[in-house]
Scaffold this motif. Sequence first.
Motif: not given
Length: 530
Positions: A207-211
């Motif tokens: 899961e991501m929290f920033g890209v």
Amino acid sequence: MKKSTHRLSVLCACAALLALISCGGDDSTGPGISLNPGPIIGGGGGGSTDVFPPGNVVGTVTSAGDASPVQSATVASGATSTTSLSNGRWGLTLGDAARVVAAVRAPGFADNIRVFPIAGLPVNVPSPVVPAGNVTAITLATGGTVAQTGTVAQIVLPGNALTPPSGVTAAASVDARITSIDFVQNLNVVPGDFTALDAVSAAVPIEMFGVVFITATDATGARYALGAGQTAGLRIPALTRGVALPATLPLMYFDAATARWVQSAATATLNAGYYEGTVDRLGFWAVGQLQPTVVLTGCVRDPANQPVANARVILEGVDYNANATVLTAADGSFTMPLRANAAATVTAQAGGAVSNTVAITAAQSAANLNLTDCLRTSGSVSGLSIKLTWGASPFDLDSHLFTPNGDHVYYVDRGSLTAAPFAALDVDDTSGFGPEVITITRLYPGTYRYAVFNFSRSFNPGQTASPARVELTRAGFTTTYAPPPGEGTNLWWVLFEVVVDSQCRATIRNLQQWSASQPAVAATSSVPCN
């Protein structure tokens, strides 16, 4: 305040096949939706053909900023490539494979890498691209700071750190950009399939929290890289759908060779709205973590209660930033990872057919979960699904469908897929972001009208600045709508009509209007299409 009625149960036994959506339509306002190229459309009555030939992959390149179509984008999978038309549409003929990679690139936008399976049935691949950040001129000898206006995204490039591609003479300066990939409203802007390679090169869900996406190009368009042993300080805007942000996270880069994320040895620390760390390359970087997962099992069946093989089952996080796609087996069954203790939605597509959408709550995902009721497709040809998403506020937006038989499908009367009006609000949301999903499985002659209501009655922000988005999926294509100008204090956003003639041939007519009052549709038919 209305009461949310999320539940796991699935409406079963869908009715007869939905009439094919025609390639006609009024495209004078809003996003164009004519099927060009597209299928030859047949009428209702069951006499229909496949919407797309087997193995065909189609999509629409749209700007994630305003949902407008992007023309002349290059879409390439291996040696096969094409460019998008004026309405953003593209199509490729590709062979079956468990994992297909297609790169989407358009001038003025960040790249996107779409990953999907193909097995016999046509595939619809949403292809949004994020408008690129502003250009910063960087002198190679001295380096400098590259920042994106309006965000906290930035990278600090040391002097003499950038190198040109092999065979290219280094220029004195380059145009550098950093682009924050804001995925909160649309997970499809994130490259890849939310998997990373672990220490033993096994694919694991993340899961991501920033890209962010970072490029440096010279006047010829050649892309430069950080040289061996060079590093740069990076800030990645922190993104969340309401869950607490971890204080530290691993830094991950996207590996084009495997089309997966790779966890680097570096970590990033949370500061005031961003994660900060040190990186050793350009391209895509993210802050993310492995998902704690449980196993989700279920099945997909058609209106005749027959298993649907090779249907694409799509799971999207509601309160976490990830999605996943698997294909059903010959018996229509599927197994896929689901983030533990989280909310999600699951739906299926089989060629041009769509299924109902099921909401899964955090309580249900605390352990392995089996969907005891199968997802039900609209048939072997086509279906129609309407998905509404938005931001953290307004707190509550509502989907409303007005049907030719006089029904009004919304949170008070959620409709039915097995009886009149053969349309239902599958998923309702009252706490920001969405989604809300309406599915139609059988048409009535006459006019349908779809609108979004600002239940929160909040205009700071309103629907336009939220931003609200509606995805209309039909006949194998997904069209994205964004609010038009002129919202003011109007509570109703009226998007489109589905006009069904006496022979059950349907046309989408764009409206894209604001209204202070609820739209009305006259009851014109009590007999649905066969």
